[in-house]
Design an enzyme around this catalytic site. Structure first.
Site, mmCIF file in Angstrom:
data_model
loop_
_atom_site.group_PDB
_atom_site.id
_atom_site.type_symbol
_atom_site.label_atom_id
_atom_site.label_comp_id
_atom_site.label_asym_id
_atom_site.label_seq_id
_atom_site.Cartn_x
_atom_site.Cartn_y
_atom_site.Cartn_z
ATOM 1 C CD GLU A 105 8.348 5.572 -0.069
ATOM 2 O OE1 GLU A 105 7.956 4.746 0.792
ATOM 3 O OE2 GLU A 105 7.571 6.316 -0.713
ATOM 4 C CG HIS A 117 0.613 7.491 2.576
ATOM 5 N ND1 HIS A 117 1.660 7.450 1.673
ATOM 6 C CD2 HIS A 117 -0.310 8.329 2.038
ATOM 7 C CE1 HIS A 117 1.370 8.225 0.638
ATOM 8 N NE2 HIS A 117 0.186 8.762 0.837
ATOM 9 C CB ALA A 118 -3.359 5.681 7.974
ATOM 10 N NE ARG A 119 -0.924 1.570 2.261
ATOM 11 C CZ ARG A 119 -1.592 1.344 1.127
ATOM 12 N NH1 ARG A 119 -2.744 0.713 1.165
ATOM 13 N NH2 ARG A 119 -1.092 1.760 -0.023
ATOM 14 C CD GLU A 120 3.462 4.848 3.784
ATOM 15 O OE1 GLU A 120 4.167 5.806 4.154
ATOM 16 O OE2 GLU A 120 3.004 4.755 2.629
ATOM 17 C CG HIS A 178 6.195 8.414 2.733
ATOM 18 N ND1 HIS A 178 4.873 8.469 2.368
ATOM 19 C CD2 HIS A 178 6.592 9.701 2.850
ATOM 20 C CE1 HIS A 178 4.478 9.730 2.262
ATOM 21 N NE2 HIS A 178 5.511 10.498 2.556
ATOM 22 C CB SER A 179 7.362 2.167 4.920
ATOM 23 O OG SER A 179 6.023 1.831 5.245
ATOM 24 C CE1 TYR A 180 6.683 -2.866 -0.457
ATOM 25 C CE2 TYR A 180 4.791 -2.071 0.778
ATOM 26 C CZ TYR A 180 5.306 -2.822 -0.254
ATOM 27 O OH TYR A 180 4.463 -3.529 -1.086
ATOM 28 C CG ASN A 209 2.927 12.475 -0.263
ATOM 29 O OD1 ASN A 209 3.291 13.563 0.176
ATOM 30 N ND2 ASN A 209 3.761 11.653 -0.907
ATOM 31 N NE ARG A 210 -0.219 10.494 -5.758
ATOM 32 C CZ ARG A 210 0.662 9.772 -5.084
ATOM 33 N NH1 ARG A 210 1.181 10.245 -3.958
ATOM 34 N NH2 ARG A 210 1.041 8.581 -5.518
ATOM 35 N NE ARG A 263 -2.028 6.197 -0.917
ATOM 36 C CZ ARG A 263 -0.762 6.222 -1.309
ATOM 37 N NH1 ARG A 263 0.074 5.281 -0.906
ATOM 38 N NH2 ARG A 263 -0.307 7.173 -2.095
#
Length: 281
Positions: free
Chosen positions: A243, A50-53, A172-174, A119-120, A102
């Site tokens: 996470e 996920h790009a924003r993590e 991942h986060s968060y 991630n889906r 994301r």
């Protein structure tokens, strides 16, 4: 990645596994003390689905550069395949255009919106409850499993090396927890009791280290098409999603001063898993 590979040329090998939708190269870094490059049992770690993590790629690079006695011991028995950024197009987009993006940056057919949630997109209960067929949703599963070239490249590599990859860890986060299969069904996996046993070990180690405690949990919300479930169904028993920090105060905008303590916490959990793998190979 270029710099850290040059700085640790005796331990690192950069491996090209494919290209992204926007034709950026996809690399993994093989961390190994095996100078003759013969394969040992291995652990896979990926970051940045996920790009924003942003804390995830930060951890992957930090992990590669971390050296202590435990890591030296682990490298005597294990190799690590580390992918610092899986979603390279989306990650670039968060730096240039939309910090909280994301998904990937793919376009499929007559879709109105850009991007698929990687991630889906794995072939594990694909697009069941907890995913969306609507291409404008953040949890869009894509038009079919492995529609994203990044997902396909990772899946192909893991399939090719599944006989010696003994653990799969995705960062991942968060929310500060560690999840394990299954996410696409409420059924427990056949290894549920062994996987949950990591909780007690890790909590003890984290307490001794003075770290925050990441609980080991099986997910309560369904999330089909996830990489950890797919890896588990492939036959990689020790499959986990980490996470990282925090629990919502900063969310995806984690400040730089929290990078190091976050990495130390995650490292404690990964060491726990790696030592268990060594003892159960």
């Amino acid at each position: 990645m270029e710099e850290i590979t040059e700085m640790n040329a005796d331990l690192l090998q950069k491996i090209y596994i494919g290209s992204s939708f926007e034709k950026r190269p996809l690399y993994i870094l093989k961390l190994s003390s095996n100078r003759d490059r013969t394969p040992k049992s291995a652990i896979w770690i990926d970051c940045g689905i996920h790009a924003r993590e942003w804390i995830a790629p930060a951890f992957c690079l930090w992990f590669i550069g971390h050296k202590d006695r435990t890591m030296t011991r682990l490298l005597q028995h294990l190799d690590f395949y580390i992918m610092p950024v899986m979603n390279v197009d989306g990650y670039e987009y968060t730096w240039t255009t939309n910090r909280l993006w994301r998904k990937s940056r793919s376009k499929h057919g007559n879709n109105r919106c850009i991007g698929t949630d990687m991630n889906r997109n794995f072939d594990a209960g694909w697009c069941g409850k907890g995913a969306s067929h609507n291409d404008c949703h953040e949890i869009y599963c894509g038009p079919y499993p492995e529609s994203e070239p990044e997902v396909k490249a990772v899946a192909h590599f893991l399939q090719k090396h599944k006989d010696h990859i003994k653990a799969y860890i995705t960062i991942h986060s968060y929310s500060q927890m560690v999840l394990f299969p299954y996410s696409y069904t409420t059924n427990k996996s056949k290894d549920h009791d062994e996987l949950v046993s990591h909780k007690a070990v890790y909590r003890t180690e984290a307490k001794v280290a003075g770290n925050n405690l990441f609980p080991f949990l099986s997910p309560t919300d369904l999330a089909p098409g996830g990489s950890d479930d797919w890896a588990y169904d492939l036959g990689i028993k020790y499959s986990f999603t980490f996470e990282l920090r925090d629990r919502g105060t900063h969310g995806f905008l984690l400040p730089p001063n929290l990078i190091k303590p976050t990495c130390i916490e995650a490292l404690s959990g990964i060491k726990t898993i790696a030592l268990h793998v060594i003892n159960n190979i």
